[in-house]
Design a protein around this motif. Structure first.
Motif, PDB file in Angstrom:
ATOM      1  N   ARG A 137       0.819  -1.207   0.000  1.00  0.00           N
ATOM      2  CA  ARG A 137       0.000   0.000   0.000  1.00  0.00           C
ATOM      3  C   ARG A 137       0.852   1.256   0.000  1.00  0.00           C
ATOM      4  NH1 ARG A 137      -4.594  -1.069   4.522  1.00  0.00           N
ATOM      5  NH2 ARG A 137      -5.155  -3.200   3.936  1.00  0.00           N
ATOM      6  N   GLU A 138       0.240   2.334  -0.455  1.00  0.00           N
ATOM      7  CA  GLU A 138       0.855   3.658  -0.402  1.00  0.00           C
ATOM      8  C   GLU A 138       0.179   4.436   0.718  1.00  0.00           C
ATOM      9  OE1 GLU A 138       1.141   7.728  -3.105  1.00  0.00           O
ATOM     10  OE2 GLU A 138       0.186   5.942  -3.928  1.00  0.00           O
ATOM     11  N   VAL A 139       0.969   5.027   1.606  1.00  0.00           N
ATOM     12  CA  VAL A 139       0.410   5.841   2.688  1.00  0.00           C
ATOM     13  C   VAL A 139       0.153   7.238   2.144  1.00  0.00           C
ATOM     14  CG1 VAL A 139       0.801   6.821   4.973  1.00  0.00           C
ATOM     15  CG2 VAL A 139       1.553   4.485   4.482  1.00  0.00           C
ATOM     16  N   LEU A 140      -1.122   7.649   2.159  1.00  0.00           N
ATOM     17  CA  LEU A 140      -1.513   8.959   1.646  1.00  0.00           C
ATOM     18  C   LEU A 140      -1.557  10.028   2.735  1.00  0.00           C
ATOM     19  CD1 LEU A 140      -4.451   7.820  -0.664  1.00  0.00           C
ATOM     20  CD2 LEU A 140      -2.054   8.197  -1.288  1.00  0.00           C
ATOM     21  N   ALA A 141      -1.940   9.625   3.937  1.00  0.00           N
ATOM     22  CA  ALA A 141      -2.051  10.598   5.031  1.00  0.00           C
ATOM     23  C   ALA A 141      -1.959   9.875   6.361  1.00  0.00           C
ATOM     24  CB  ALA A 141      -3.375  11.355   4.943  1.00  0.00           C
ATOM     25  N   ARG A 142      -1.476  10.614   7.359  1.00  0.00           N
ATOM     26  CA  ARG A 142      -1.433  10.116   8.738  1.00  0.00           C
ATOM     27  C   ARG A 142      -2.112  11.131   9.629  1.00  0.00           C
ATOM     28  NH1 ARG A 142       4.123   7.168  10.368  1.00  0.00           N
ATOM     29  NH2 ARG A 142       2.932   7.079  12.281  1.00  0.00           N
ATOM     30  N   ASN A 143      -2.867  10.632  10.578  1.00  0.00           N
ATOM     31  CA  ASN A 143      -3.536  11.471  11.576  1.00  0.00           C
ATOM     32  C   ASN A 143      -4.361  12.582  10.936  1.00  0.00           C
ATOM     33  OD1 ASN A 143      -2.400  10.024  13.831  1.00  0.00           O
ATOM     34  ND2 ASN A 143      -0.467  11.002  13.308  1.00  0.00           N
ATOM     35  N   TYR A 144      -5.226  12.204  10.015  1.00  0.00           N
ATOM     36  CA  TYR A 144      -6.127  13.165   9.369  1.00  0.00           C
ATOM     37  C   TYR A 144      -7.212  13.526  10.375  1.00  0.00           C
ATOM     38  CZ  TYR A 144      -9.378  15.273   6.121  1.00  0.00           C
ATOM     39  OH  TYR A 144     -10.225  16.156   5.493  1.00  0.00           O
ATOM     40  N   ARG A 145      -7.286  14.802  10.723  1.00  0.00           N
ATOM     41  CA  ARG A 145      -8.197  15.250  11.781  1.00  0.00           C
ATOM     42  C   ARG A 145      -9.290  16.172  11.241  1.00  0.00           C
ATOM     43  NH1 ARG A 145      -3.258  14.973  14.404  1.00  0.00           N
ATOM     44  NH2 ARG A 145      -3.311  13.892  16.405  1.00  0.00           N
TER      45      ARG A 145
END
Length: 114
Positions: free
Chosen positions: A19-27
């Motif tokens: 997988r490709e990580v697109l975002a982390r901790n989207y709030r």
């Protein structure tokens, strides 16, 4: 930051799945998505990461409440509309659990059924 080690391990695990990580901790107000990834088929996956060092109060999976799932769903819809401009893309919600220490505990992926 609480849970950062578990989230780092989860991101590495998901990268290992291709997988490709697109975002982390989207709030958004009242909600958060720990990891947003995309698989090789183009499906977006919204992942909640839960870790429990001990099972005295239940497993990591048991810590995910219906309220948390509802907030996760709301945040995923917000990401789709705000960041991508549409809400009709293939996507799913999942929970990645780590039972035990963040770096060595057992990982399990659970699809969220709605």
């Amino acid at each position: 930051m609480k849970g950062a080690d578990a989230e780092d391990r989860a991101a590495a695990y998901l990268l290992g799945l291709g997988r490709e990580v697109l975002a982390r901790n989207y709030r958004i107000p009242g909600g958060e998505i720990d990891l947003i990834t995309c698989d090789s088929g183009g499906t977006l996956i919204f992942t909640e990461v839960r870790q429990r060092r001990q099972t005295r109060y239940g497993s990591a999976a048991e810590s995910v409440t219906p309220r948390k799932l509802a907030l996760m769903h709301r945040a995923a819809l917000e990401y789709l509309t705000r960041e991508l401009g549409r809400d009709d893309l293939p996507c799913r919600l999942e929970v990645l659990t780590i039972d035990g220490p963040a770096q060595t505990g057992e990982i399990q992926l659970l699809d969220v059924l709605e």
